[in-house]
Structure formats: structure tokens, C-alpha cells
Write an enzyme that holds these catalytic residues in place. Structure first.
Site, mmCIF file in Angstrom:
data_model
loop_
_atom_site.group_PDB
_atom_site.id
_atom_site.type_symbol
_atom_site.label_atom_id
_atom_site.label_comp_id
_atom_site.label_asym_id
_atom_site.label_seq_id
_atom_site.Cartn_x
_atom_site.Cartn_y
_atom_site.Cartn_z
ATOM 1 N N GLU A 127 0.820 -1.230 0.000
ATOM 2 C CA GLU A 127 0.000 0.000 0.000
ATOM 3 C C GLU A 127 0.846 1.269 0.000
ATOM 4 O O GLU A 127 0.635 2.171 0.812
ATOM 5 C CB GLU A 127 -0.970 -0.033 1.183
ATOM 6 C CG GLU A 127 -1.900 -1.239 1.100
ATOM 7 C CD GLU A 127 -2.816 -1.410 2.313
ATOM 8 O OE1 GLU A 127 -2.803 -0.565 3.223
ATOM 9 O OE2 GLU A 127 -3.547 -2.419 2.342
ATOM 10 N N ASN A 146 2.255 -4.952 -3.291
ATOM 11 C CA ASN A 146 0.855 -5.319 -3.094
ATOM 12 C C ASN A 146 0.053 -4.051 -2.796
ATOM 13 O O ASN A 146 0.541 -3.166 -2.086
ATOM 14 C CB ASN A 146 0.790 -6.285 -1.894
ATOM 15 C CG ASN A 146 -0.556 -6.934 -1.680
ATOM 16 O OD1 ASN A 146 -1.118 -7.522 -2.598
ATOM 17 N ND2 ASN A 146 -1.080 -6.838 -0.465
ATOM 18 N N HIS A 162 -10.219 -6.208 -2.495
ATOM 19 C CA HIS A 162 -11.301 -6.036 -1.515
ATOM 20 C C HIS A 162 -12.442 -5.350 -2.265
ATOM 21 O O HIS A 162 -12.461 -4.126 -2.408
ATOM 22 C CB HIS A 162 -10.819 -5.205 -0.323
ATOM 23 C CG HIS A 162 -9.782 -5.894 0.490
ATOM 24 N ND1 HIS A 162 -10.061 -7.051 1.194
ATOM 25 C CD2 HIS A 162 -8.468 -5.630 0.697
ATOM 26 C CE1 HIS A 162 -8.951 -7.458 1.824
ATOM 27 N NE2 HIS A 162 -7.972 -6.612 1.527
ATOM 28 N N GLU A 167 -5.990 -10.764 -1.640
ATOM 29 C CA GLU A 167 -6.803 -10.577 -0.414
ATOM 30 C C GLU A 167 -8.292 -10.544 -0.757
ATOM 31 O O GLU A 167 -9.046 -9.736 -0.211
ATOM 32 C CB GLU A 167 -6.396 -9.282 0.308
ATOM 33 C CG GLU A 167 -4.923 -9.217 0.669
ATOM 34 C CD GLU A 167 -4.526 -7.957 1.442
ATOM 35 O OE1 GLU A 167 -5.418 -7.246 1.949
ATOM 36 O OE2 GLU A 167 -3.316 -7.692 1.522
ATOM 37 N N ASP A 225 -12.067 -10.497 -1.116
ATOM 38 C CA ASP A 225 -13.384 -10.618 -0.484
ATOM 39 C C ASP A 225 -14.306 -9.669 -1.236
ATOM 40 O O ASP A 225 -13.849 -8.711 -1.863
ATOM 41 C CB ASP A 225 -13.367 -10.376 1.038
ATOM 42 C CG ASP A 225 -12.616 -9.155 1.494
ATOM 43 O OD1 ASP A 225 -12.584 -8.155 0.752
ATOM 44 O OD2 ASP A 225 -12.069 -9.183 2.610
HETATM 45 O O1 G3I Z 1 -4.440 -8.002 18.678
HETATM 46 C C1 G3I Z 1 -5.252 -6.946 19.166
HETATM 47 C C2 G3I Z 1 -5.932 -7.350 20.449
HETATM 48 O O2 G3I Z 1 -4.946 -7.562 21.426
HETATM 49 C C3 G3I Z 1 -6.887 -6.234 20.863
HETATM 50 O O3 G3I Z 1 -7.585 -6.615 22.004
HETATM 51 C C4 G3I Z 1 -7.873 -5.954 19.760
HETATM 52 C C5 G3I Z 1 -8.812 -4.816 20.074
HETATM 53 O O4 G3I Z 1 -9.086 -4.004 18.973
HETATM 54 O O5 G3I Z 1 -7.150 -5.593 18.608
HETATM 55 C C6 G3I Z 1 -6.301 -6.625 18.139
HETATM 56 O O6 G3I Z 1 -5.643 -6.184 16.989
HETATM 57 C C7 G3I Z 1 -6.433 -6.100 15.829
HETATM 58 C C8 G3I Z 1 -5.821 -7.010 14.770
HETATM 59 O O7 G3I Z 1 -6.502 -6.843 13.559
HETATM 60 C C9 G3I Z 1 -5.864 -8.478 15.159
HETATM 61 O O8 G3I Z 1 -7.180 -8.916 15.265
HETATM 62 C C10 G3I Z 1 -6.442 -4.664 15.357
HETATM 63 O O9 G3I Z 1 -7.156 -3.856 16.271
HETATM 64 C C11 G3I Z 1 -7.074 -4.561 14.007
HETATM 65 O O10 G3I Z 1 -6.892 -3.234 13.504
HETATM 66 C C12 G3I Z 1 -6.406 -5.534 13.063
HETATM 67 O O11 G3I Z 1 -7.072 -5.436 11.822
HETATM 68 C C13 G3I Z 1 -6.394 -5.996 10.731
HETATM 69 C C14 G3I Z 1 -6.082 -4.919 9.712
HETATM 70 O O12 G3I Z 1 -5.470 -5.498 8.577
HETATM 71 C C15 G3I Z 1 -5.167 -3.858 10.266
HETATM 72 O O13 G3I Z 1 -4.989 -2.827 9.359
HETATM 73 C C16 G3I Z 1 -7.281 -7.051 10.100
HETATM 74 O O14 G3I Z 1 -7.439 -8.143 11.006
HETATM 75 C C17 G3I Z 1 -6.681 -7.547 8.797
HETATM 76 O O15 G3I Z 1 -7.621 -8.345 8.120
HETATM 77 C C18 G3I Z 1 -6.337 -6.367 7.916
HETATM 78 O O16 G3I Z 1 -5.738 -6.841 6.742
HETATM 79 C C19 G3I Z 1 -5.380 -5.848 5.779
HETATM 80 C C20 G3I Z 1 -4.143 -6.341 5.059
HETATM 81 O O17 G3I Z 1 -3.118 -6.622 5.977
HETATM 82 C C21 G3I Z 1 -3.660 -5.322 4.033
HETATM 83 N N1 G3I Z 1 -4.726 -4.975 3.116
HETATM 84 C C22 G3I Z 1 -5.989 -4.557 3.738
HETATM 85 C C23 G3I Z 1 -6.476 -5.606 4.736
HETATM 86 C C24 G3I Z 1 -7.804 -5.193 5.333
HETATM 87 O O18 G3I Z 1 -7.686 -4.023 6.085
#
Ligand code: G3I
Length: 315
Positions: free
Chosen positions: A128, A169, A205, A233, A235
Site C-alpha cells: 500500500e 501489493n 477487496h 486478499e 473478499d
Molecule cells: O491483537 C489486538 C488485540 O490484542 C486487541 O484486544 C484488539 C482490540 O481491537 O485488537 C487486536 O488487533 C487487531 C488485529 O486486527 C488483530 O485482530 C487490530 O485492532 C485490528 O486493527 C487488526 O485489523 C487488521 C487490519 O489489517 C489492520 O490494518 C485485520 O485483522 C486484517 O484483516 C487487515 O488486513 C489488511 C491487510 O493486511 C492489508 N490490506 C488490507 C487488509 C484489510 O484491512
């Protein structure tokens, strides 16, 4: 029905999934992940905040679990991601000296790519890096290091793992537009100057009813440069709860995306960004939307699953 991975293998391609290791304790999740996919990528566990939360202190727990799952299930391990502005620990953003930041970046790339060298088949080296208008995103890396940070990251990745294919990516690059064209020009420039790059990932996405009409042509123009492409990725979200009509349209959209990849020789496959609608990132980020994957919240296959299986020719 025949697993997706077996049907894809006959076309020389892989079907991948983004894995969240803590969900592997759920037997429904685990059995679908084990049965259907020939490639896995960590949804979060290989990102900078997971692997190097403090400078020089590496934590591999989740990343190793994903790598072990890949090995146990004869699946490829895809690396995501080495350099990204998001999920970046605050100590990185706090570095103001450019040389120090460049050192932190290349040391991170060396450590993470080095640990999984020989296991990872391809890395999203930089994620990104562009804005929708094709200019560089003003990340901490761009602001402090300038345009050269991307090639510095790719060179460090090549040195750490000479066998992994190295990809850039991004999202909203699925059709031909200013952003995908900026990446196209970056790839051409890297190839002309001998900067290592092997592949481009298109996150995809997408939104039900809005698959870009130029998707196949876009994949092809990159492939024609002599690099690999992948839907990384995938969906396709809709308003929740989904109507039967939306689920049918979603199925048609999934088929379109898979067929676009199959039509392009150097498209090496499609990765789904999650297993079931129960665990997708989408409702948390886009309230009122979701239902974007192939399995519903109860792990029942959706029309989209049938469409993907049909497109792959699954028996
Ligand atoms: O691990 C913490 C946990 O300890 C905490 O209690 C909880 C509360 O919010 O957060 C947890 O972390 C989260 C993490 O996912 C694991 O579940 C983050 O808040 C959350 O922001 C994070 O989101 C991820 C996101 O990337 C971050 O930008 C998504 O799961 C993940 O699917 C998403 O994936 C991205 C790709 O890497 C890049 N392209 C876009 C895609 C979708 O946003």
C-alpha cells in the site's frame, strides 16, 4: 465436492487463505482451512507490530504457527508484509533520522525474511505505497526516506531470501486506473534498472456488483511485463444481512474474478482474505457490511463457494 485446492492444482495455480492462528482452535475453521487451501498467509501475524514490537526484539509465536500450519498441510507459505505504514509499532514512526530509519527498515526486512527463508514462496515486500491518484502515500518511510525506500526494501529482501519471489501489493488496483498504472510504471522502472521484483499482488477487496470491468486486462498488462500476478486478499462485501439476490450476484462476481485469473497465464492464483463471514475484518471497518467470503457465519458454503468451485472446474 472436490476441494478447491485440488481443482486449482490442475490449472497450475493455488487457492490461498489468510489465517488467524488463534482461530485454529475452532474445529470448523481448522477443517475448512486444512481441506480447501494450498497456500496460507498470516492475516496479521507476520506484520511489523507482531514480529518486532520493540526494536531488535522479535516475537515469532503467531508467525511460526502459520508457517507450521502451511508445512503440516502441504500448503505454500506466503509472506505478508515487510514494509507497511499500518500496524507499524510506534517506535518506528518515532525515528526521525533518515539513516537510522533506513537501518531499522532493512534490519526488519532481513530478520523477518531471513527467518522464513526457504519456507516462504513469495513476500509482499511493500504494501500500500500509493495513493489513488498514483502519487506516493505519505508514509513515514516516504516522508523520511523518499522514493528510494521501496527499492531499498526489495534489495534487502532479496539478500535475506534469494529464493522468495518479491511482490508489491496494493488495494483498488484491480482495474486499470491511476493507482495501478503507477505500480505498473514502478515495475517497468525496476525491471529496466535491475532492481529485484517478481510479482504484483492485487488485494481485491471488492463490493458486490462492482468488479472492475478491466480486471483481466489489468492483470494481463502486468503479466506481459514478465512478472507474476496474484489476487492476494479477495473478499466481496455487501450490505448485511445479505439478500438472496445479493448472494447470487456475489457468486457471479467471484466467478468473474477467478476467471480473470485463469485467463492470464502468469496469474498464479487467488487468496481469500479469511475463511468465514464470522471472522472477516469487514464489519469492524465498514459497519453494516460484510458477508464477503465463501463460508457463512456457520461455516456453510455459500453460492459464492459453488461459483469458485465451478470456475476452477472442481469435480
Ligand atoms: O491483537 C489486538 C488485540 O490484542 C486487541 O484486544 C484488539 C482490540 O481491537 O485488537 C487486536 O488487533 C487487531 C488485529 O486486527 C488483530 O485482530 C487490530 O485492532 C485490528 O486493527 C487488526 O485489523 C487488521 C487490519 O489489517 C489492520 O490494518 C485485520 O485483522 C486484517 O484483516 C487487515 O488486513 C489488511 C491487510 O493486511 C492489508 N490490506 C488490507 C487488509 C484489510 O484491512
Amino acid at each position: 465436492r472436490e476441494p478447491l485446492r485440488d481443482a486449482a492444482e490442475r490449472t497450475g495455480r493455488t487457492v490461498g487463505v489468510a489465517l488467524a492462528p488463534h482461530l485454529l482452535d475452532d474445529p470448523a475453521y481448522r477443517s475448512v482451512a486444512e481441506r480447501e487451501f494450498s497456500l496460507v498467509v498470516a492475516e496479521n501475524a507476520m506484520k511489523w507490530d507482531s514480529t518486532e514490537p520493540n526494536r531488535g526484539t522479535f516475537t515469532w509465536g503467531g508467525a511460526d504457527e502459520v508457517a507450521q500450519f502451511a508445512a503440516d498441510n502441504d500448503a505454500e507459505l506466503y509472506g505478508h508484509t515487510l514494509v507497511w505504514h499500518s500496524q507499524l509499532p510506534s517506535w518506528v514512526s518515532a525515528i526521525t533520522d533518515p539513516d537510522d530509519l533506513r537501518t531499522a527498515m532493512t534490519e526488519h526486512v532481513s530478520a523477518v525474511a531471513g527467518r522464513y527463508a526457504g519456507d516462504v514462496t513469495a513476500w509482499d515486500v511493500v504494501n500500500e505505497a500509493f495513493e489513488g491518484d498514483g502519487t506516493r502515500r505519505r508514509s513515514v518511510f516516504q516522508e523520511r526516506l523518499g522514493d528510494g525506500y521501496i527499492e531499498d526494501a526489495f534489495r534487502a529482501a532479496r539478500a535475506a531470501d534469494p529464493d522468495a519471489r518479491l511482490c508489491i501489493n496494493d488495494y483498488s488496483t484491480d482495474g486499470i486506473n491511476a493507482k495501478s498504472t503507477a505500480i505498473y510504471e514502478l515495475v517497468r522502472d525496476f525491471l529496466a534498472r535491475g532492481v529485484p521484483i517478481d510479482c504484483v499482488g492485487f488485494q481485491s477487496h471488492l463490493i458486490v456488483g462492482q468488479v472492475p470491468s478491466s480486471m483481466e486486462a489489468n492483470l494481463r498488462r502486468f503479466s506481459d511485463l514478465g512478472i507474476d500476478v496474484r489476487i492476494t486478499e479477495l473478499d466481496i462485501r455487501t450490505t448485511t444481512p445479505p439478500t438472496p439476490a445479493a448472494l447470487e450476484r456475489q457468486a457471479a462476481d467471484y466467478r468473474t474474478v477467478v476467471e480473470a485469473c485463469l485467463a492470464v497465464t502468469r496469474c498464479d492464483g487467488v487468496t481469500l482474505w479469511g475463511v468465514s463471514d464470522a471472522n472477516s475484518w469487514i464489519p469492524g471497518v465498514f459497519p453494516g457490511q460484510g458477508a464477503a467470503l465463501l463460508w457463512d457465519e456457520d461455516y456453510a458454503t455459500k453460492p459464492a463457494y459453488t461459483a469458485v468451485a465451478d470456475a476452477l472446474g472442481a469435480g
